[in-house]
Enzyme design. Structure first.
Site, PDB file in Angstrom:
ATOM      1  N   GLU A   8       0.810  -1.221   0.000  1.00  0.00           N
ATOM      2  CA  GLU A   8       0.000   0.000   0.000  1.00  0.00           C
ATOM      3  C   GLU A   8       0.846   1.275   0.000  1.00  0.00           C
ATOM      4  O   GLU A   8       0.309   2.369   0.125  1.00  0.00           O
ATOM      5  CB  GLU A   8      -0.953  -0.003   1.194  1.00  0.00           C
ATOM      6  CG  GLU A   8      -2.024  -1.057   1.074  1.00  0.00           C
ATOM      7  CD  GLU A   8      -2.994  -1.076   2.244  1.00  0.00           C
ATOM      8  OE1 GLU A   8      -2.652  -0.579   3.342  1.00  0.00           O
ATOM      9  OE2 GLU A   8      -4.119  -1.594   2.061  1.00  0.00           O
ATOM     10  N   TYR A  51      -4.824  -9.559   4.033  1.00  0.00           N
ATOM     11  CA  TYR A  51      -3.640  -9.706   3.190  1.00  0.00           C
ATOM     12  C   TYR A  51      -3.544 -11.153   2.732  1.00  0.00           C
ATOM     13  O   TYR A  51      -3.723 -12.077   3.531  1.00  0.00           O
ATOM     14  CB  TYR A  51      -2.370  -9.328   3.960  1.00  0.00           C
ATOM     15  CG  TYR A  51      -1.116  -9.502   3.154  1.00  0.00           C
ATOM     16  CD1 TYR A  51      -0.763  -8.581   2.179  1.00  0.00           C
ATOM     17  CD2 TYR A  51      -0.292 -10.608   3.352  1.00  0.00           C
ATOM     18  CE1 TYR A  51       0.397  -8.749   1.419  1.00  0.00           C
ATOM     19  CE2 TYR A  51       0.858 -10.774   2.601  1.00  0.00           C
ATOM     20  CZ  TYR A  51       1.189  -9.842   1.640  1.00  0.00           C
ATOM     21  OH  TYR A  51       2.324 -10.013   0.884  1.00  0.00           O
ATOM     22  N   VAL A  52      -3.260 -11.318   1.443  1.00  0.00           N
ATOM     23  CA  VAL A  52      -3.002 -12.642   0.874  1.00  0.00           C
ATOM     24  C   VAL A  52      -1.638 -12.576   0.197  1.00  0.00           C
ATOM     25  O   VAL A  52      -1.346 -11.628  -0.545  1.00  0.00           O
ATOM     26  CB  VAL A  52      -4.097 -13.052  -0.133  1.00  0.00           C
ATOM     27  CG1 VAL A  52      -3.749 -14.380  -0.797  1.00  0.00           C
ATOM     28  CG2 VAL A  52      -5.455 -13.143   0.567  1.00  0.00           C
ATOM     29  N   GLY A  98      -5.755 -15.197  -6.202  1.00  0.00           N
ATOM     30  CA  GLY A  98      -6.504 -15.809  -7.297  1.00  0.00           C
ATOM     31  C   GLY A  98      -6.837 -17.274  -7.064  1.00  0.00           C
ATOM     32  O   GLY A  98      -7.397 -17.926  -7.930  1.00  0.00           O
ATOM     33  N   GLY A 138      -8.585 -15.183  -0.370  1.00  0.00           N
ATOM     34  CA  GLY A 138      -9.316 -13.990   0.060  1.00  0.00           C
ATOM     35  C   GLY A 138     -10.803 -14.238   0.159  1.00  0.00           C
ATOM     36  O   GLY A 138     -11.458 -13.814   1.117  1.00  0.00           O
ATOM     37  N   ASN A 141      -6.391   1.152  -5.563  1.00  0.00           N
ATOM     38  CA  ASN A 141      -6.153  -0.289  -5.497  1.00  0.00           C
ATOM     39  C   ASN A 141      -7.189  -1.054  -6.334  1.00  0.00           C
ATOM     40  O   ASN A 141      -8.070  -1.734  -5.814  1.00  0.00           O
ATOM     41  CB  ASN A 141      -6.172  -0.743  -4.036  1.00  0.00           C
ATOM     42  CG  ASN A 141      -5.635  -2.138  -3.861  1.00  0.00           C
ATOM     43  OD1 ASN A 141      -5.513  -2.896  -4.815  1.00  0.00           O
ATOM     44  ND2 ASN A 141      -5.336  -2.486  -2.622  1.00  0.00           N
ATOM     45  N   TYR A 192     -13.396  -7.103  -4.306  1.00  0.00           N
ATOM     46  CA  TYR A 192     -14.516  -6.825  -3.400  1.00  0.00           C
ATOM     47  C   TYR A 192     -15.842  -6.809  -4.150  1.00  0.00           C
ATOM     48  O   TYR A 192     -16.840  -7.338  -3.671  1.00  0.00           O
ATOM     49  CB  TYR A 192     -14.304  -5.505  -2.658  1.00  0.00           C
ATOM     50  CG  TYR A 192     -13.095  -5.520  -1.750  1.00  0.00           C
ATOM     51  CD1 TYR A 192     -12.764  -6.648  -1.012  1.00  0.00           C
ATOM     52  CD2 TYR A 192     -12.272  -4.412  -1.639  1.00  0.00           C
ATOM     53  CE1 TYR A 192     -11.646  -6.675  -0.190  1.00  0.00           C
ATOM     54  CE2 TYR A 192     -11.165  -4.415  -0.812  1.00  0.00           C
ATOM     55  CZ  TYR A 192     -10.856  -5.551  -0.094  1.00  0.00           C
ATOM     56  OH  TYR A 192      -9.756  -5.569   0.725  1.00  0.00           O
TER      57      TYR A 192
END
Length: 144
Positions: free
Chosen positions: A28, A88-89, A95, A99, A126, A133
């Site tokens: 980030e 966090y992944v 993919g 998440g 982002n 999401y």
């Protein structure tokens, strides 16, 4: 076949929590403000009173990601809310459903605890996270 597992964080996970928070901060572009320590997260997650909770994701037994959340309230509904502070992944495992599994777990917790809603924030630049999401049905909170 790869195995994904989720479990509540323990004291032994504090170094991993710190690592994941710092990795997230780096992604980030906020590494300069990521000053949390194992002691600080220990107090936050396991102190009295407990101020937050965390879940650890593992892929084939290896650390894959985490989420940290806390509860707030909505006075209008007189009910708790679940606020997801961080998710966090590990980049190499994105993919693969990690998440999605974390958010499904948090949603189940929110429903079980009679939360009025589950919320989180995302940086406006982002795009990959925003797309993720939206793919799980999240809607932006307009007007606030």
């Amino acid at each position: 076949m790869a195995a994904l597992s989720l479990r509540d964080a323990t004291l032994e996970d504090l170094p991993l929590v710190v690592r994941f928070v710092r990795d997230l901060a780096e992604y980030e572009k906020l590494a300069h403000v990521a000053t949390g320590t194992e002691a600080g997260f220990g107090k936050l997650l396991f102190g009295t009173p407990r101020r937050a909770e965390a879940v650890i994701a593992r892929w084939d037994g290896e650390p894959a990601g985490f989420a940290l959340w806390y509860h707030g309230v909505t006075t209008f509904a007189a009910r708790p809310t679940l606020y997801v502070e961080d998710v966090y992944v590990v980049p190499a495992l994105r993919g693969r459903g990690v998440g999605r599994a974390i958010f499904a777990d948090l949603a189940r917790r929110a429903v079980a605890q009679d939360c009025a809603r589950m919320e989180w924030s995302v940086l406006d630049w982002n795009a990959p996270s925003i797309a993720f999401y939206r793919s799980i049905g999240a809607r932006p909170h307009q007007g606030w």
